[in-house]
Design a protein around this motif. Structure first.
Motif, short mmCIF file in Angstrom:
data_model
loop_
_atom_site.label_atom_id
_atom_site.label_comp_id
_atom_site.label_asym_id
_atom_site.label_seq_id
_atom_site.Cartn_x
_atom_site.Cartn_y
_atom_site.Cartn_z
N THR A 1 1.01 -1.07 0.00
CA THR A 1 -0.22 0.08 -0.11
C THR A 1 1.12 1.17 -0.05
N SER A 2 0.92 2.31 -1.09
CA SER A 2 1.47 3.17 -1.30
C SER A 2 0.73 3.73 -1.25
N VAL A 3 1.37 5.38 0.15
CA VAL A 3 0.35 6.28 0.92
C VAL A 3 0.77 7.92 0.40
N SER A 4 0.54 8.44 0.01
CA SER A 4 0.46 10.11 -0.30
C SER A 4 -0.63 10.86 -0.22
N ARG A 5 -0.17 12.10 0.28
CA ARG A 5 -1.52 13.16 0.33
C ARG A 5 -1.91 13.34 -1.50
N SER A 6 -0.85 13.70 -2.37
CA SER A 6 -1.16 13.47 -3.60
C SER A 6 -1.38 12.31 -4.29
N ARG A 7 -1.83 12.37 -5.42
CA ARG A 7 -2.70 11.42 -6.32
C ARG A 7 -1.36 11.19 -6.85
N PRO A 8 -0.82 9.69 -7.14
CA PRO A 8 0.61 9.41 -7.53
C PRO A 8 -0.24 9.90 -9.28
N GLU A 9 0.49 10.14 -10.25
CA GLU A 9 0.45 10.34 -11.25
C GLU A 9 0.46 8.77 -12.32
N ALA A 10 1.72 7.84 -12.35
CA ALA A 10 1.42 6.35 -12.20
C ALA A 10 1.61 5.39 -11.49
N VAL A 11 0.77 4.59 -11.21
CA VAL A 11 0.95 3.34 -9.91
C VAL A 11 1.76 2.14 -10.74
N LEU A 12 2.11 1.52 -10.04
CA LEU A 12 3.08 0.09 -10.23
C LEU A 12 1.70 -0.68 -10.29
N ASP A 13 1.60 -1.76 -11.05
CA ASP A 13 0.81 -2.36 -11.28
C ASP A 13 0.95 -3.10 -9.91
N GLY A 14 -0.06 -3.99 -9.19
CA GLY A 14 -0.12 -4.14 -7.41
C GLY A 14 -0.60 -3.88 -6.61
N VAL A 15 -0.21 -2.76 -6.47
CA VAL A 15 0.40 -1.06 -5.59
C VAL A 15 -1.38 -0.58 -5.17
N VAL A 16 -1.59 -0.57 -3.95
CA VAL A 16 -2.88 0.07 -3.51
C VAL A 16 -2.01 1.84 -3.04
N VAL A 17 -2.77 1.79 -3.80
CA VAL A 17 -2.84 3.36 -3.26
C VAL A 17 -4.03 3.41 -2.54
N VAL A 18 -3.69 4.70 -1.97
CA VAL A 18 -3.91 5.08 -0.30
C VAL A 18 -4.10 6.98 -0.60
N GLN A 19 -4.52 7.55 -0.85
CA GLN A 19 -4.70 9.16 -0.13
C GLN A 19 -4.71 9.69 0.43
N ALA A 20 -4.05 9.98 1.50
CA ALA A 20 -4.05 10.46 2.49
C ALA A 20 -3.15 11.57 3.20
N ASP A 21 -3.38 11.89 4.44
CA ASP A 21 -3.09 12.34 5.24
C ASP A 21 -2.10 11.96 6.46
N ALA A 22 -0.72 11.63 6.51
CA ALA A 22 -0.17 10.42 7.81
C ALA A 22 -0.11 11.07 9.18
N SER A 23 0.11 12.29 9.03
CA SER A 23 0.02 12.89 10.28
C SER A 23 -1.52 12.42 11.38
N ASP A 24 -2.55 12.40 10.35
CA ASP A 24 -3.99 12.02 10.99
C ASP A 24 -3.81 11.06 12.02
N PRO A 25 -4.22 10.94 13.15
CA PRO A 25 -3.75 9.61 13.61
C PRO A 25 -5.01 8.07 13.61
N THR A 26 -6.26 8.86 12.96
CA THR A 26 -6.37 7.40 12.50
C THR A 26 -6.37 7.35 10.92
N VAL A 27 -5.77 7.91 10.21
CA VAL A 27 -5.24 6.78 9.09
C VAL A 27 -3.85 6.15 9.58
N VAL A 28 -3.14 6.81 10.97
CA VAL A 28 -2.10 5.80 10.77
C VAL A 28 -2.74 4.53 12.00
#
Ligand SMILES: NC(=O)c1ccc[n+]([C@@H]2O[C@H](COP(=O)([O-])OP(=O)(O)OC[C@H]3O[C@@H](n4cnc5c(N)ncnc54)[C@H](OP(=O)(O)O)[C@@H]3O)[C@@H](O)[C@H]2O)c1
Length: 206
Positions: A28-55
Motif C-alpha cells: 500500500t502506497s500512502v501520500s497526500r497527492s495522487r500519484p501520476e502513475a501506479v505500479l501494477d499491484g500497488v494499492v494507493v491510499v491518498q491520505a494525510d498520515a499526520s492524521d492519527p486515524t489514518v495511521v
C-alpha cells in the motif's frame, strides 16, 4: 507480508515500494497527492498520515509500515505534522513493525556529536529538516514506547542509481558516504522480513 509505505511516491519510498513488490509482498502506497502513475499491484491510499486515524487504520491492516514521509521542506513551514506522525507511530501497541527512514544528520561522529553539527554536515537547505528528523529519533529513544519500531539512517548521499543487492551495515556511525535508493530499499526489506534492529537505530551504505 502486507506492507504500507507512507511516502510511497517519494524518492526513497518509491524504491521501497518497488523492492517490496519485487519480493511478492502486498504493498500500500500512502501520500497526500495522487500519484501520476501506479505500479501494477500497488494499492494507493491518498491520505494525510499526520492524521492519527489514518495511521491507526494503516497499522491495523498491515504487518509492517515504512515511514518515508518528510517534514514540509518549504522555508518556515510547520514541522509539527511530521512530529505527530512519529508520535502516533510510537504510541501504537499492535504487532506491526514500523521502520522510520531517518537522516544522516543524527548519525554520530567519533566524538559522539551528531554529523549535522560538523562543518558542512547539514547543508543549509536541509538544516531544519535534519533537525526535525533527528528529533524523531530522540523521541523514540527517550522513553519506552510500546511500538515495534526501528530507525534506518541513510548515509550523507542517497539517490537513485542501480540495485547491487549489497550494502554495509552499521549502527550509530556512518559506514560509507553514499547508497542508491534501490540498495537502501533492499536493506529496508531485509529488515522487515528478518527484524534485527528492533528499537534501535541502524545505518547502511554501499
Ligand atoms: N542523506 C540523508 O540523510 C537523507 C537524504 C534524503 C532523504 N532523507 C530522509 O528520508 C525521508 C524521505 O525523504 P525523500 O527525499 O524520499 O522525500 P520525498 O521524495 O520528498 O518524498 C516524501 C514522500 O512523503 C509523502 N508525504 C509527506 N508528508 C506526508 C503526509 N503527511 N502524509 C502522507 N504522505 C506524506 C510525499 O507525498 P505527498 O507530498 O503527496 O504527501 C512523498 O511521497 C525524509 O525523512 C528525509 O529527511 C535523508
Amino acid at each position: 507480508m502486507r506492507i504500507a509505505v507512507v511516502g510511497g511516491t517519494g524518492m526513497i519510498g518509491s524504491a521501497v515500494v518497488e523492492e517490496a513488490l519485487r519480493r511478492g509482498h502486498e504493498v500500500t502506497s500512502v501520500s497526500r497527492s495522487r500519484p501520476e502513475a501506479v505500479l501494477d499491484g500497488v494499492v494507493v491510499v491518498q491520505a494525510d498520515a499526520s492524521d492519527p486515524t489514518v495511521v491507526e487504520a494503516l497499522l491495523r491492516d498491515h504487518d509492517a509500515l515504512v515511514a518515508a514521509a518528510v517534514p514540509d521542506r518549504a522555508p518556515d513551514s510547520d514541522h509539527r505534522p511530521y512530529a505527530r506522525l512519529i508520535e502516533n507511530l510510537a504510541a501504537h501497541t499492535g504487532s506491526t513493525y514500523v521502520l522510520i527512514v531517518g537522516g544522516f544528520g543524527s548519525l554520530l561522529r567519533p566524538d559522539g556529536t551528531q554529523q549535522r553539527f560538523r562543518p558542512g554536515g547539514s547543508v543549509e537547505k536541509y538544516r531544519r529538516e535534519a533537525q526535525t528528523v533527528a528529533e524523531g529519533l530522540e523521541f523514540l529513544q527517550s522513553e519506552r514506547h510500546p511500538a515495534r519500531w526501528t530507525y534506518l539512517c541513510p548515509p550523507f548521499m542517497i539517490r537513485p542509481g542501480s540495485r547491487s543487492g549489497a550494502y554495509k551495515l552499521g549502527t550509530d556511525h556512518p559506514v560509507g558516504d553514499e547508497i542508491s535508493t534501490q540498495d537502501f530499499a533492499v536493506a529496508v526489506l531485509d529488515e522487515l522480513e528478518r527484524p534485527a534492529h528492533l528499537r534501535t537505530r541502524f545505518t547502511v551504505a554501499n
